[in-house]
Every structure is written in structure tokens, then in C-alpha cells.
Design an enzyme around this catalytic site. Sequence first.
Site, short mmCIF file in Angstrom:
data_model
loop_
_atom_site.label_atom_id
_atom_site.label_comp_id
_atom_site.label_asym_id
_atom_site.label_seq_id
_atom_site.Cartn_x
_atom_site.Cartn_y
_atom_site.Cartn_z
N CYS A 1 31.57 26.94 12.61
CA CYS A 1 30.76 28.25 11.44
C CYS A 1 31.59 28.97 12.68
CB CYS A 1 28.96 28.40 10.99
SG CYS A 1 29.31 29.50 9.83
N CYS B 1 40.98 32.66 20.92
CA CYS B 1 39.56 33.41 20.91
C CYS B 1 40.54 34.89 21.18
CB CYS B 1 39.27 32.98 22.53
SG CYS B 1 38.64 33.74 23.54
N CYS C 1 36.86 32.23 29.13
CA CYS C 1 35.96 33.23 29.45
C CYS C 1 35.54 33.35 28.67
CB CYS C 1 37.23 34.18 28.78
SG CYS C 1 37.45 34.36 26.42
N CYS D 1 40.49 36.09 25.15
CA CYS D 1 41.24 35.57 25.96
C CYS D 1 42.92 34.67 25.72
CB CYS D 1 41.29 34.38 26.98
SG CYS D 1 40.05 33.60 26.44
N CYS E 1 34.45 30.01 24.42
CA CYS E 1 35.42 29.38 24.51
C CYS E 1 35.33 29.23 25.46
CB CYS E 1 36.31 30.50 24.30
SG CYS E 1 37.89 30.81 25.80
#
Length: 195
Positions: A184, A112, A164, A115, A161
Amino acid sequence: MTTISRSPALSRRGFLTGSTLAMAALAIGCSRRSEAAAAAAPKGKPGKVTLDEFANDGTRLRTVEVAKVAESDAQWQRQLSPLAYQVTRHAGTERAFTGPLLNEHRKGVFRCVCCGTAVYDSATKFESGTGWPSFWKPISARNVVESDDGSFGMTRTAISCARCDAHLGHVFDDGPKPTGLRYCMNSAALTFAKA
């Protein structure tokens, strides 16, 4: 001879409406709730989340309970590029075939951008031809969250995510075996950590 003139605003509106309907037609029937939702990790304490940590070679290290990451809008804007901010914090989408991670084929982990949580392993990346990095499963069902997305007049499953709440992309049911899924993702929502 009679000439019919069209208002430029009407033509643009017609174009946008037609484009939106065409995109909706492509996506209908491709949305699904994957096994990741059914296998989601148990909830941690308030303000905490349970995640699986991974080394950059994809090796699972441990399961941890960590604090959720919650920044102010101004902090996210300072931390992220304008495109990453728009995609992750406002569920935007980068243009197809423009993301730098589309052609990333080295061994490693996709994390991510907000984070650093590991979200996809390069071993599950495949060429979907759609213009966005695609994976047939997340690195861990604990590390991502699925939610319904009713934007653009269609129902899709959005992927975020778990730590976060960054919007990463969507999952569709037109992927390869063994899952039949296509996660995707937006390159702008990810970083790549080489093994």
C-alpha cells in the site's frame, strides 16, 4: 432539567482517540514480513547499495552497486513538494483517494520520487479499494527495504526505498494471489514512468 456539557477539547480528544483505535483495529492482523525481507540483497560496501535497474517497460537491465543518496533536510525540502517531503522524509501518509497515481493504469514503472529508483511495475498493480496505489510485489526485493513500524499503537511493516531511505508506504497480508500481499503505497512517494 440538568444539562450535561462537554468540553470541546475533551470531545476532540475522544474523537481522535476513537479514530486511532478504529484505524488500529482495521490494521491488526494485516501486517507481515514478506518474502522480500528474506530475499533481501546482500549489503554493499559502506555508503553503497546493490540495486536492480529497470527500463520503463519493466525490463530488468542489470544489477548495480551505487552510492546511497543522502541529502540534508533542507535539500529534501527544496527538492520535494511539501506533501512528498512529509511522506518520504517523515513517514507521513497522504489522505486516501487523493493521490494522482491511484488511477494510473498505463504500462510502466513506478519510481521513488526522491531518487528515481524503480520500486513497482504496473503489471503488479491492482485495485484494493483502500484509496492508495496497491501492488502485490515490488519490482525487485533489492530495491526496497522492510522495517518494523510501531506507530499508532500497532505493529506494521514499513516499506522504504533502498537507495535513499524514502518512506513509501506499508505492506499487508490481505492482497491477491500469487503473493497474498498488498504493498500500500503513497502516490506522493512515487513518480510514474510510462513504457
